[in-house]
Every structure is written in C-alpha cells, then in structure tokens.
Design a protein around this motif. Structure first.
Motif, PDB file in Angstrom:
ATOM      1  N   MET A 135      37.134  24.910  -9.680  1.00 25.45           N
ATOM      2  CA  MET A 135      36.009  24.100 -10.139  1.00 25.45           C
ATOM      3  C   MET A 135      35.843  22.855  -9.272  1.00 25.45           C
ATOM      4  N   ARG A 136      36.934  22.217  -8.926  1.00 28.25           N
ATOM      5  CA  ARG A 136      36.853  21.031  -8.069  1.00 28.25           C
ATOM      6  C   ARG A 136      36.244  21.372  -6.714  1.00 28.25           C
ATOM      7  N   ALA A 137      36.586  22.541  -6.196  1.00 24.70           N
ATOM      8  CA  ALA A 137      36.100  22.933  -4.871  1.00 24.70           C
ATOM      9  C   ALA A 137      34.660  23.409  -4.887  1.00 24.70           C
ATOM     10  N   ASN A 138      34.205  23.955  -6.014  1.00 24.24           N
ATOM     11  CA  ASN A 138      32.899  24.615  -6.040  1.00 24.24           C
ATOM     12  C   ASN A 138      31.830  23.932  -6.873  1.00 24.24           C
ATOM     13  N   LEU A 139      32.232  23.054  -7.793  1.00 22.21           N
ATOM     14  CA  LEU A 139      31.251  22.508  -8.730  1.00 22.21           C
ATOM     15  C   LEU A 139      31.201  20.984  -8.766  1.00 22.21           C
ATOM     16  N   ILE A 140      32.127  20.310  -8.086  1.00 25.78           N
ATOM     17  CA  ILE A 140      32.196  18.850  -8.212  1.00 25.78           C
ATOM     18  C   ILE A 140      32.156  18.210  -6.822  1.00 25.78           C
ATOM     19  N   PRO A 141      30.961  17.939  -6.300  1.00 20.71           N
ATOM     20  CA  PRO A 141      30.866  17.345  -4.967  1.00 20.71           C
ATOM     21  C   PRO A 141      31.161  15.849  -4.928  1.00 20.71           C
ATOM     22  N   ASP A 142      31.090  15.167  -6.073  1.00 20.35           N
ATOM     23  CA  ASP A 142      31.277  13.709  -6.098  1.00 20.35           C
ATOM     24  C   ASP A 142      32.073  13.295  -7.332  1.00 20.35           C
ATOM     25  N   ALA A 143      32.497  12.023  -7.320  1.00 17.42           N
ATOM     26  CA  ALA A 143      33.264  11.479  -8.444  1.00 17.42           C
ATOM     27  C   ALA A 143      32.415  11.394  -9.707  1.00 17.42           C
ATOM     28  N   ALA A 144      31.116  11.219  -9.540  1.00 18.22           N
ATOM     29  CA  ALA A 144      30.177  11.238 -10.660  1.00 18.22           C
ATOM     30  C   ALA A 144      28.979  12.083 -10.244  1.00 18.22           C
ATOM     31  N   LEU A 145      28.398  12.781 -11.194  1.00 17.39           N
ATOM     32  CA  LEU A 145      27.301  13.692 -10.883  1.00 17.39           C
ATOM     33  C   LEU A 145      26.039  13.274 -11.610  1.00 17.39           C
ATOM     34  N   GLU A 146      24.908  13.548 -10.993  1.00 20.67           N
ATOM     35  CA  GLU A 146      23.620  13.272 -11.617  1.00 20.67           C
ATOM     36  C   GLU A 146      22.709  14.480 -11.450  1.00 20.67           C
ATOM     37  N   GLY A 147      21.688  14.529 -12.283  1.00 21.17           N
ATOM     38  CA  GLY A 147      20.622  15.517 -12.129  1.00 21.17           C
ATOM     39  C   GLY A 147      21.120  16.940 -12.000  1.00 21.17           C
ATOM     40  N   PRO A 148      20.663  17.644 -10.956  1.00 19.46           N
ATOM     41  CA  PRO A 148      20.981  19.067 -10.808  1.00 19.46           C
ATOM     42  C   PRO A 148      22.479  19.370 -10.717  1.00 19.46           C
ATOM     43  N   ASP A 149      23.255  18.488 -10.090  1.00 20.21           N
ATOM     44  CA  ASP A 149      24.692  18.745  -9.971  1.00 20.21           C
ATOM     45  C   ASP A 149      25.377  18.708 -11.330  1.00 20.21           C
ATOM     46  N   ALA A 150      25.048  17.708 -12.142  1.00 24.92           N
ATOM     47  CA  ALA A 150      25.621  17.626 -13.481  1.00 24.92           C
ATOM     48  C   ALA A 150      25.168  18.809 -14.331  1.00 24.92           C
ATOM     49  N   GLU A 151      23.906  19.159 -14.220  1.00 22.59           N
ATOM     50  CA  GLU A 151      23.366  20.283 -14.981  1.00 22.59           C
ATOM     51  C   GLU A 151      24.044  21.585 -14.579  1.00 22.59           C
ATOM     52  N   ALA A 152      24.271  21.777 -13.281  1.00 24.20           N
ATOM     53  CA  ALA A 152      24.904  23.007 -12.795  1.00 24.20           C
ATOM     54  C   ALA A 152      26.325  23.133 -13.325  1.00 24.20           C
ATOM     55  N   LEU A 153      27.084  22.035 -13.292  1.00 31.52           N
ATOM     56  CA  LEU A 153      28.446  22.050 -13.816  1.00 31.52           C
ATOM     57  C   LEU A 153      28.434  22.394 -15.297  1.00 31.52           C
ATOM     58  N   PHE A 154      27.611  21.712 -16.052  1.00 27.15           N
ATOM     59  CA  PHE A 154      27.558  21.908 -17.499  1.00 27.15           C
ATOM     60  C   PHE A 154      27.126  23.328 -17.856  1.00 27.15           C
ATOM     61  N   ARG A 155      26.059  23.817 -17.254  1.00 30.92           N
ATOM     62  CA  ARG A 155      25.539  25.141 -17.596  1.00 30.92           C
ATOM     63  C   ARG A 155      26.503  26.249 -17.190  1.00 30.92           C
ATOM     64  N   THR A 156      27.171  26.088 -16.068  1.00 29.46           N
ATOM     65  CA  THR A 156      28.145  27.087 -15.642  1.00 29.46           C
ATOM     66  C   THR A 156      29.274  27.191 -16.659  1.00 29.46           C
ATOM     67  N   VAL A 157      29.768  26.051 -17.098  1.00 27.31           N
ATOM     68  CA  VAL A 157      30.854  26.035 -18.076  1.00 27.31           C
ATOM     69  C   VAL A 157      30.406  26.612 -19.413  1.00 27.31           C
ATOM     70  N   VAL A 158      29.262  26.177 -19.905  1.00 26.70           N
ATOM     71  CA  VAL A 158      28.783  26.640 -21.212  1.00 26.70           C
ATOM     72  C   VAL A 158      28.579  28.155 -21.206  1.00 26.70           C
ATOM     73  N   THR A 159      27.997  28.671 -20.149  1.00 31.71           N
ATOM     74  CA  THR A 159      27.754  30.107 -20.076  1.00 31.71           C
ATOM     75  C   THR A 159      29.061  30.876 -20.012  1.00 31.71           C
ATOM     76  N   ALA A 160      30.011  30.392 -19.223  1.00 30.67           N
ATOM     77  CA  ALA A 160      31.311  31.056 -19.145  1.00 30.67           C
ATOM     78  C   ALA A 160      32.002  31.057 -20.507  1.00 30.67           C
ATOM     79  N   LEU A 161      31.926  29.938 -21.218  1.00 29.03           N
ATOM     80  CA  LEU A 161      32.530  29.865 -22.550  1.00 29.03           C
ATOM     81  C   LEU A 161      31.867  30.853 -23.508  1.00 29.03           C
ATOM     82  N   ARG A 162      30.554  30.942 -23.470  1.00 27.87           N
ATOM     83  CA  ARG A 162      29.861  31.858 -24.374  1.00 27.87           C
ATOM     84  C   ARG A 162      30.273  33.303 -24.110  1.00 27.87           C
ATOM     85  N   TRP A 163      30.310  33.690 -22.848  1.00 30.40           N
ATOM     86  CA  TRP A 163      30.670  35.065 -22.510  1.00 30.40           C
ATOM     87  C   TRP A 163      32.122  35.362 -22.880  1.00 30.40           C
ATOM     88  N   ALA A 164      33.019  34.444 -22.578  1.00 29.47           N
ATOM     89  CA  ALA A 164      34.427  34.660 -22.894  1.00 29.47           C
ATOM     90  C   ALA A 164      34.636  34.770 -24.400  1.00 29.47           C
TER      91      ALA A 164
END
Length: 222
Positions: A135-164
């Motif tokens: 996750m650090r290598a693929n989803l977190i480009p900065d120490a803090a995220l805004e806009g699309p980057d934050a949304e991408a991290l959040f949505r990826t996690v939520v979807t993975a949790l739902r499927w699992a």
C-alpha cells in the motif's frame, strides 16, 4: 489516535457490516473516514492493511481466494484466469437472475474490481506487513493526500473490505462481527505500528486463528 477519530473508525467498521444503517449516517461516516485517510494516509494504510489481511487470512487455506497471485500487474487464479468479477464467487453462490445488482447473493460484487483493488486482495494473503508495504508503494505518494489521491486510497480499501467480507460471510453467516471487532483492534495497533512501538502480535495471531474458517470447509460448501 485521538478518541473522536477512533469513534469514526468504529462507526465505519459497523457501517460496512450492517446494510440497514441509515443512508445519511453512512455517508457522514464515510466522509469522516475519507478525510482521515487523506490527513494521515500512513495510519490509514496500517489500519486497513491489517484489517483486509486479517479477513482474507481467515478464509479456508483451500479457498481459491487464498491462492490469487499477481502476474504482470494482474491478479489471477492459479489457472491464469483473471480475478475481479462476481464470477469469482459463483463457485459457492449460483446467480439467481441475469441482473446481478438485484441478486441478493452476488449484488455486492456486481461492479468489477479495478486492477489495483484486485491486486490488494491478492497481496493481503501474505499478512499485514506485506500488505502495508504494498500500500505504501502503490497508494500513498505523499505524507498527506488530497482530492483524487485520497479518494483512490479510500475507495480501494473500502472495495477490498467489501469483497473480502462477502467471501467470509458465505462461510460464517451474515451476523458475523469479525469486521467490527477487528476494525477497532487494528485502530489501536496501527497507531503503534506507525510510531514504531511494540504491540501484542501473539494475541492478534490467537484471535485470528480463533476467528478463521476451519480447514476443509471450502470443500464442504463447493
């Protein structure tokens, strides 16, 4: 982590577990956790890597979802077929209608996974540390995220949790409280992980073992 943030994380885990929570409460909770993910993505990654990994690793070792690998950036089954559509659960749940969104057994998986989320679920079987590094290598480009980057991290996690969770519930039932309990536990562990503090990994391993689907269960269900 401050107490108000822990409250939102606990609410978020419950909201993912209970489809009957009011829509406005669900939206408010998701927005609060999305904001948290943007402000402190490394904590959010530590929390979610532990939670996603725990859910995947509670599955029967013979479950095909435990055997997903990543080849050339694509999550796939051992036979080379792609992973990431509702078809991946039809080994246990037969489609009742052509309209998957109205199929009670498969509606949660109606939207095909994007490559990044499918890869996260494949990586999760390797444990929380492997998942966190990914996750650090693929989803977190900065120490803090805004806009699309934050949304991408959040949505990826939520979807993975739902499927699992959908996969796990096929074996343990819909009253399963593992997500809610483990979600709160990982909120505390994540803070210690990013702070470099020791935490009780032996206790976590015992809880994971106690909560796991028994080996051989997949064969009985399929």
């Amino acid at each position: 982590m401050r107490q108000p943030e822990k409250v939102w994380v606990a609410r978020f885990a419950v909201a993912l577990s209970d489809p009957l929570i009011a829509v406005d409460a669900r939206v408010e909770t998701e927005q609060a956790v999305l904001s948290l993910a943007g402000r402190d993505p490394h904590w959010f990654a530590a929390w979610s890597s532990g939670l996603v990994s725990d859910i995947v690793r509670t599955l029967d070792p013979d479950d095909p979802w435990r055997k997903i690998t990543v080849v050339n950036g694509q999550a796939q089954h051992p036979d080379g077929s792609p992973f990431g559509s509702y078809v991946d659960s039809t080994d246990l749940v037969h489609a009742q209608t052509e309209d998957i969104r109205s199929d009670l057994g498969l509606a949660a998986l109606e939207q095909r996974l994007d490559a990044r989320t499918a890869e996260l679920l494949a990586v999760a079987g390797g444990g929380w540390s492997t998942t966190l590094n990914w996750m650090r290598a693929n989803l977190i480009p900065d120490a803090a995220l805004e806009g699309p980057d934050a949304e991408a991290l959040f949505r990826t996690v939520v979807t993975a949790l739902r499927w699992a969770m959908h996969r796990r519930r096929l074996f343990v039932g819909y009253d399963d409280q593992f997500l809610a309990v483990s979600g709160v536990e990982w909120a505390n562990r994540a803070y210690k992980i990013i702070s470099g503090e020791d935490w009780d990994e032996a206790r976590a391993a015992r809880f994971l073992k106690q909560s796991s689907v028994a080996p051989g269960t997949y064969a009985q269900f399929s």
